[in-house]
Enzyme design. Structure first.
Site, PDB file in Angstrom:
ATOM      1  N   GLY A   1       0.779  -1.232   0.000  1.00 49.84           N
ATOM      2  CA  GLY A   1       0.000   0.000   0.000  1.00 49.84           C
ATOM      3  C   GLY A   1       0.810   1.279   0.000  1.00 49.84           C
TER       4      GLY A   1
ATOM      5  N   GLU B   1       6.554   5.809  -9.615  1.00 48.77           N
ATOM      6  CA  GLU B   1       5.134   5.699  -9.245  1.00 48.77           C
ATOM      7  C   GLU B   1       4.760   6.780  -8.234  1.00 48.77           C
ATOM      8  OE1 GLU B   1       4.265   0.978  -9.911  1.00 48.77           O
ATOM      9  OE2 GLU B   1       4.787   1.614  -7.914  1.00 48.77           O
TER      10      GLU B   1
ATOM     11  N   HIS C   1       0.552   0.260 -13.480  1.00 51.53           N
ATOM     12  CA  HIS C   1       1.291  -0.967 -13.780  1.00 51.53           C
ATOM     13  C   HIS C   1       2.783  -0.637 -13.822  1.00 51.53           C
ATOM     14  CE1 HIS C   1       1.732  -5.076 -15.135  1.00 51.53           C
ATOM     15  NE2 HIS C   1       2.681  -4.618 -15.936  1.00 51.53           N
TER      16      HIS C   1
ATOM     17  N   ASN D   1       1.747   3.051  -2.589  1.00 54.07           N
ATOM     18  CA  ASN D   1       1.100   3.994  -3.515  1.00 54.07           C
ATOM     19  C   ASN D   1      -0.192   4.554  -2.937  1.00 54.07           C
ATOM     20  OD1 ASN D   1       2.428   4.336  -6.268  1.00 54.07           O
ATOM     21  ND2 ASN D   1       2.642   2.135  -5.917  1.00 54.07           N
TER      22      ASN D   1
ATOM     23  N   ASP E   1      -4.413  -5.170 -18.093  1.00 52.76           N
ATOM     24  CA  ASP E   1      -3.390  -4.221 -18.550  1.00 52.76           C
ATOM     25  C   ASP E   1      -3.547  -3.765 -20.009  1.00 52.76           C
ATOM     26  OD1 ASP E   1      -2.255  -4.567 -16.020  1.00 52.76           O
ATOM     27  OD2 ASP E   1      -1.044  -6.243 -16.712  1.00 52.76           O
TER      28      ASP E   1
END
Ligand code: GAR
Length: 206
Positions: A30, A189, A119, A32, A160
Site C-alpha cells: 500500500g 510511481e 502498472h 502507492n 493491462d
C-alpha cells in the site's frame, strides 16, 4: 446587510462542486495508496474516501483509522459485497494501486472510464495475467532491457490493456538487479501517479 451578502454569494455557492470521491483498491503493502492519500490531503477537487484491501493488512487498517478514512478487507475477494459499499460511499473513481484481482465486466460497467490502474512497466511490455510486482522487474532484468517505467491506464476487461493515460520511463543499467529496478520504478510511481490521477479526475465531466 446580512441579506445582501447572501444574495451576492449565491451564484458562487451554486458553482462550487463537491470534490470527486476516490476509493483505492489494494492487494499489497500500500505504499502507492498512502502516497495518494498524502497528495490529496488538502486538494479541493479530489478526495480519497477510503481503501479496500483484498488481503488482511493490519498496518493499513490502522493507517486508515488514523487518517479518518473508510477501510475494509475483502478476502476472498467478492465484488458483490464491494459494489454496494462503493455506491453507498458515493465513490466516483476507483484507483487500483497494486490491486491484483480481476475486475469483472459488471464492475467496469458500473464505473465506465472511472477505474484507473498503475502498472510497473511500459505497457504493452510485461503486462497481462501473472505479470505483477517483482515478477515484472525480474522479467525486465532477464531480458536485459535498457529502460523500463510505469503506465497509468484505464481498466477494461483485459488485464493491462485499457487506454493509456500516461507513461514515464527510467534507465536500466548493467549493474541493476530486480530489486534496484523495482526501487526506481516505485520512485516513478510515487512521483507521477497522484498527478496523473488528479489530471484525469479533473478532465471528467460530472
Ligand atoms: C506497484 O509497483 C504497482 O505498480 C504494482 O504493484 C505494486 C504495489 O506496490 N501493480 C501491479 O503489478 C499490477 N499489475 P504498493 O503496494 O507498495 O503500492
Amino acid at each position: 446587510m446580512g441579506i445582501t451578502i447572501i444574495t451576492q454569494a449565491f451564484p458562487y455557492f451554486c458553482a462550487v462542486k463537491e470534490p470527486i470521491k476516490l476509493v483505492i483498491l489494494i492487494s499489497g503493502k500500500g505504499s502507492n495508496a498512502r502516497n495518494l492519500v498524502n497528495y490529496f490531503k488538502k486538494n479541493q477537487h479530489v478526495r480519497v474516501c477510503g481503501m479496500i484491501s483484498s488481503k488482511q493488512n493490519q498496518e493499513l487498517a490502522s493507517y486508515c483509522t488514523e487518517n479518518q478514512l473508510f477501510y475494509t478487507e475483502c478476502s476472498p475477494w467478492d465484488e458483490a459485497r464491494i459494489l454496494p459499499i462503493l455506491n453507498k460511499i458515493g465513490c466516483e473513481v476507483v484507483v487500483l494501486a497494486g490491486f491484483l484481482k480481476k475486475i469483472s465486466p459488471a464492475f467496469i460497467d458500473a464505473f465506465t472510464h472511472r477505474i484507473i490502474n498503475i502498472h510497473p512497466s511500459l505497457l504493452p511490455k510485461y503486462g497481462g495475467a501473472g505479470m505483477y510486482g517483482r515478477r515484472v522487474h525480474e522479467a525486465v532484468f532477464a531480458n536485459k532491457e535498457s529502460n523500463t517505467g510505469i503506465t497509468v491506464h484505464l481498466v477494461n476487461e483485459h488485464y493491462d490493456e485499457g487506454e493509456i493515460i500516461v507513461q514515464h520511463d527510467c534507465a536500466v543499467h548493467p549493474e541493476d538487479t530486480p530489486a534496484t529496478i523495482e526501487a526506481k520504478v516505485q520512485q516513478l510511481e510515487h512521483q507521477f501517479f497522484p498527478k496523473a490521477v488528479e489530471q484525469y479526475c479533473l478532465s471528467l465531466k460530472r
